[in-house]
Design a protein around this motif. Structure first.
Motif, PDB file in Angstrom:
ATOM      1  N   GLN A 126       0.845  -1.189   0.000  1.00  0.00           N
ATOM      2  CA  GLN A 126       0.000   0.000   0.000  1.00  0.00           C
ATOM      3  C   GLN A 126       0.878   1.235   0.000  1.00  0.00           C
ATOM      4  N   PRO A 127       0.448   2.316  -0.659  1.00  0.00           N
ATOM      5  CA  PRO A 127       1.222   3.559  -0.575  1.00  0.00           C
ATOM      6  C   PRO A 127       1.113   4.127   0.832  1.00  0.00           C
ATOM      7  N   ARG A 128       2.093   4.922   1.210  1.00  0.00           N
ATOM      8  CA  ARG A 128       2.068   5.474   2.556  1.00  0.00           C
ATOM      9  C   ARG A 128       0.848   6.366   2.740  1.00  0.00           C
ATOM     10  N   GLY A 129       0.319   6.374   3.973  1.00  0.00           N
ATOM     11  CA  GLY A 129      -0.912   7.123   4.240  1.00  0.00           C
ATOM     12  C   GLY A 129      -0.723   8.330   5.123  1.00  0.00           C
ATOM     13  N   ASP A 130       0.536   8.710   5.423  1.00  0.00           N
ATOM     14  CA  ASP A 130       0.748   9.866   6.293  1.00  0.00           C
ATOM     15  C   ASP A 130       0.604  11.163   5.524  1.00  0.00           C
ATOM     16  N   ASN A 131       0.666  12.262   6.252  1.00  0.00           N
ATOM     17  CA  ASN A 131       0.535  13.591   5.638  1.00  0.00           C
ATOM     18  C   ASN A 131       1.848  14.359   5.658  1.00  0.00           C
ATOM     19  N   ARG A 132       2.953  13.665   5.845  1.00  0.00           N
ATOM     20  CA  ARG A 132       4.237  14.351   5.973  1.00  0.00           C
ATOM     21  C   ARG A 132       4.501  15.259   4.768  1.00  0.00           C
ATOM     22  N   GLY A 133       4.756  16.520   5.086  1.00  0.00           N
ATOM     23  CA  GLY A 133       5.062  17.497   4.048  1.00  0.00           C
ATOM     24  C   GLY A 133       3.862  18.298   3.577  1.00  0.00           C
ATOM     25  N   ILE A 134       2.653  17.796   3.807  1.00  0.00           N
ATOM     26  CA  ILE A 134       1.449  18.497   3.359  1.00  0.00           C
ATOM     27  C   ILE A 134       0.979  19.401   4.488  1.00  0.00           C
ATOM     28  N   LEU A 135       0.974  20.692   4.279  1.00  0.00           N
ATOM     29  CA  LEU A 135       0.470  21.610   5.294  1.00  0.00           C
ATOM     30  C   LEU A 135      -1.054  21.671   5.216  1.00  0.00           C
ATOM     31  N   HIS A 136      -1.699  21.601   6.377  1.00  0.00           N
ATOM     32  CA  HIS A 136      -3.157  21.628   6.483  1.00  0.00           C
ATOM     33  C   HIS A 136      -3.791  20.571   5.570  1.00  0.00           C
ATOM     34  N   PRO A 137      -3.476  19.313   5.783  1.00  0.00           N
ATOM     35  CA  PRO A 137      -3.974  18.256   4.882  1.00  0.00           C
ATOM     36  C   PRO A 137      -5.491  18.129   4.839  1.00  0.00           C
ATOM     37  N   ALA A 138      -6.166  18.379   5.962  1.00  0.00           N
ATOM     38  CA  ALA A 138      -7.630  18.286   5.953  1.00  0.00           C
ATOM     39  C   ALA A 138      -8.229  19.331   5.024  1.00  0.00           C
ATOM     40  N   ARG A 139      -7.626  20.522   5.003  1.00  0.00           N
ATOM     41  CA  ARG A 139      -8.100  21.584   4.112  1.00  0.00           C
ATOM     42  C   ARG A 139      -7.903  21.182   2.654  1.00  0.00           C
TER      43      ARG A 139
ATOM     44  N   ARG B 209      -7.920  18.170   1.394  1.00  0.00           N
ATOM     45  CA  ARG B 209      -8.887  17.145   0.988  1.00  0.00           C
ATOM     46  C   ARG B 209     -10.313  17.676   0.917  1.00  0.00           C
ATOM     47  N   ARG B 210     -10.583  18.810   1.533  1.00  0.00           N
ATOM     48  CA  ARG B 210     -11.904  19.438   1.381  1.00  0.00           C
ATOM     49  C   ARG B 210     -12.055  20.109   0.022  1.00  0.00           C
ATOM     50  N   HIS B 211     -10.944  20.497  -0.574  1.00  0.00           N
ATOM     51  CA  HIS B 211     -11.009  21.251  -1.828  1.00  0.00           C
ATOM     52  C   HIS B 211     -10.711  20.426  -3.072  1.00  0.00           C
ATOM     53  N   VAL B 212      -9.908  19.364  -2.927  1.00  0.00           N
ATOM     54  CA  VAL B 212      -9.519  18.579  -4.100  1.00  0.00           C
ATOM     55  C   VAL B 212      -9.614  17.096  -3.774  1.00  0.00           C
ATOM     56  N   ARG B 213      -9.594  16.279  -4.826  1.00  0.00           N
ATOM     57  CA  ARG B 213      -9.474  14.823  -4.662  1.00  0.00           C
ATOM     58  C   ARG B 213      -8.002  14.460  -4.766  1.00  0.00           C
ATOM     59  N   PHE B 214      -7.474  13.965  -3.668  1.00  0.00           N
ATOM     60  CA  PHE B 214      -6.056  13.617  -3.601  1.00  0.00           C
ATOM     61  C   PHE B 214      -5.936  12.157  -3.211  1.00  0.00           C
ATOM     62  N   ARG B 215      -5.142  11.385  -3.960  1.00  0.00           N
ATOM     63  CA  ARG B 215      -4.915   9.984  -3.616  1.00  0.00           C
ATOM     64  C   ARG B 215      -3.547   9.548  -4.114  1.00  0.00           C
ATOM     65  N   ARG B 216      -3.069   8.450  -3.533  1.00  0.00           N
ATOM     66  CA  ARG B 216      -1.781   7.873  -3.905  1.00  0.00           C
ATOM     67  C   ARG B 216      -2.006   6.437  -4.383  1.00  0.00           C
TER      68      ARG B 216
ATOM     69  N   SER C 197     -14.705  26.746  -7.452  1.00  0.00           N
ATOM     70  CA  SER C 197     -15.430  27.981  -7.757  1.00  0.00           C
ATOM     71  C   SER C 197     -14.593  29.212  -7.443  1.00  0.00           C
ATOM     72  N   GLU C 198     -13.539  29.034  -6.648  1.00  0.00           N
ATOM     73  CA  GLU C 198     -12.620  30.130  -6.339  1.00  0.00           C
ATOM     74  C   GLU C 198     -11.220  29.555  -6.152  1.00  0.00           C
ATOM     75  N   PRO C 199     -10.195  30.365  -6.313  1.00  0.00           N
ATOM     76  CA  PRO C 199      -8.824  29.849  -6.223  1.00  0.00           C
ATOM     77  C   PRO C 199      -8.533  29.214  -4.860  1.00  0.00           C
ATOM     78  N   PHE C 200      -7.691  28.205  -4.892  1.00  0.00           N
ATOM     79  CA  PHE C 200      -7.278  27.502  -3.672  1.00  0.00           C
ATOM     80  C   PHE C 200      -5.762  27.359  -3.687  1.00  0.00           C
ATOM     81  N   ALA C 201      -5.109  27.816  -2.617  1.00  0.00           N
ATOM     82  CA  ALA C 201      -3.650  27.739  -2.508  1.00  0.00           C
ATOM     83  C   ALA C 201      -3.265  26.618  -1.559  1.00  0.00           C
ATOM     84  N   GLN C 202      -2.356  25.762  -2.004  1.00  0.00           N
ATOM     85  CA  GLN C 202      -1.855  24.673  -1.166  1.00  0.00           C
ATOM     86  C   GLN C 202      -0.354  24.815  -0.977  1.00  0.00           C
TER      87      GLN C 202
END
Length: 281
Positions: free
Chosen positions: A3-16, A18-25, A47-52
């Motif tokens: 399985q690909p790793r499931g951590d959020n290392r390196g992603i700032l505000h990961p919950a935010r 996943r609320r705006h985009v579909r992200f998967r590994r 509908s509006e810009p999103f910065a990650q």
């Protein structure tokens, strides 16, 4: 690795994120796993810009991006030294390959350090890097065979198969030295007691000079940078939970004092650790 790793290392505000985009590994084909950590796919309809914001791993990425109905763009992204920020708008798709740290070296005709801090389009790499040549030839309709599939089009399975095909054609022969470097980086990543280059070199029967040379050539950055980056990933992960005791955490991560940890955290995350912690409470 099944399985690909499931951590959020390196992603700032990961919950935010996943609320705006579909992200998967997804994992690559088995034959590629000695080099590739995972594929990462992102789709958005905003509908509006999103910065990650992302604090990069010590790894090279190959990234394909398509905005709306426009053409797919492709680039090789070397190890990022600073906070990476991308602003997404409208509708789009990204299909990326995150190599294992050191895993890109067998695919590249020189030292990986020449890519560090740089993002090079496939067009710039024409006539130098075979996967870029194949992709560009396919998009131009050249060649006797069918054009390669677009990694930004289709189901997840089809997109991963397109990435598999791109890399399988360029898959290099086994390199024991490169495998050694990949293993050394993995040791730093998962052993949190690794805090100093000289101690790590001695533990693995290496000279500091050879270790530095291997890391620059195969990873793109030195071992001290890799150690510090992985420890900062841990600090960011800890900051997203219950507020830690920063002085204790600084000592645990090998910092001489709390001020040095705060300085490095702020430099890579863009905000002080207390501000980042407040954003998660």
């Amino acid at each position: 690795m099944r399985q690909p790793r499931g951590d959020n290392r390196g992603i700032l505000h990961p919950a935010r994120l996943r609320r705006h985009v579909r992200f998967r590994r997804h994992l690559p084909a088995p034959a590629l796993r000695r080099h590739v950590e995972h594929y990462w796919l992102v789709d958005w309809d905003l509908s509006e810009p999103f910065a990650q914001h992302v604090v990069p791993h010590p790894a090279v990425n190959v990234v394909f991006q398509r905005d709306g109905a426009g053409p797919t763009r492709a680039e090789v992204s070397g190890v990022g030294l600073e906070l990476f920020t991308i602003t997404l708008t409208g509708v789009g798709t990204v299909s990326g390959v995150q190599f294992r740290p050191g895993g890109f070296r067998p695919f590249w005709p020189g030292s990986v350090a020449e890519l560090t801090g740089r993002r090079l389009s496939f067009a710039v790499l024409a006539d130098r890097w075979p996967p870029a040549n194949a992709a560009l030839a396919g998009s131009a309709g050249a060649g006797a065979g069918p054009p390669p599939a677009d990694p930004c089009v289709g189901t997840d399975t089809e997109r991963c198969q397109a990435l598999d095909a791109l890399l399988a054609d360029a898959r290099p022969a086994a390199d024991p030295v490169n495998d050694e470097v990949v293993g050394l980086v993995e040791a730093i990543r998962f052993d949190r007691s690794v805090l100093r280059v000289d101690d790590f070199a001695r533990r693995h029967g290496q000279s500091v000079r050879r270790l530095q040379r291997l890391f620059l050539t195969h990873v793109g950055v030195g071992p001290k940078w890799v150690i510090r980056r992985y420890r900062l990933h841990e600090a960011i992960e800890r900051a997203a939970g219950d507020p830690p005791d920063w002085a204790t955490l600084a000592a645990d991560l090998g910092y001489s004092d709390q001020a040095h940890l705060v300085r490095d955290f702020t430099a890579v995350a863009g905000v002080p650790p207390t501000s980042y912690t407040r954003a998660h409470t």
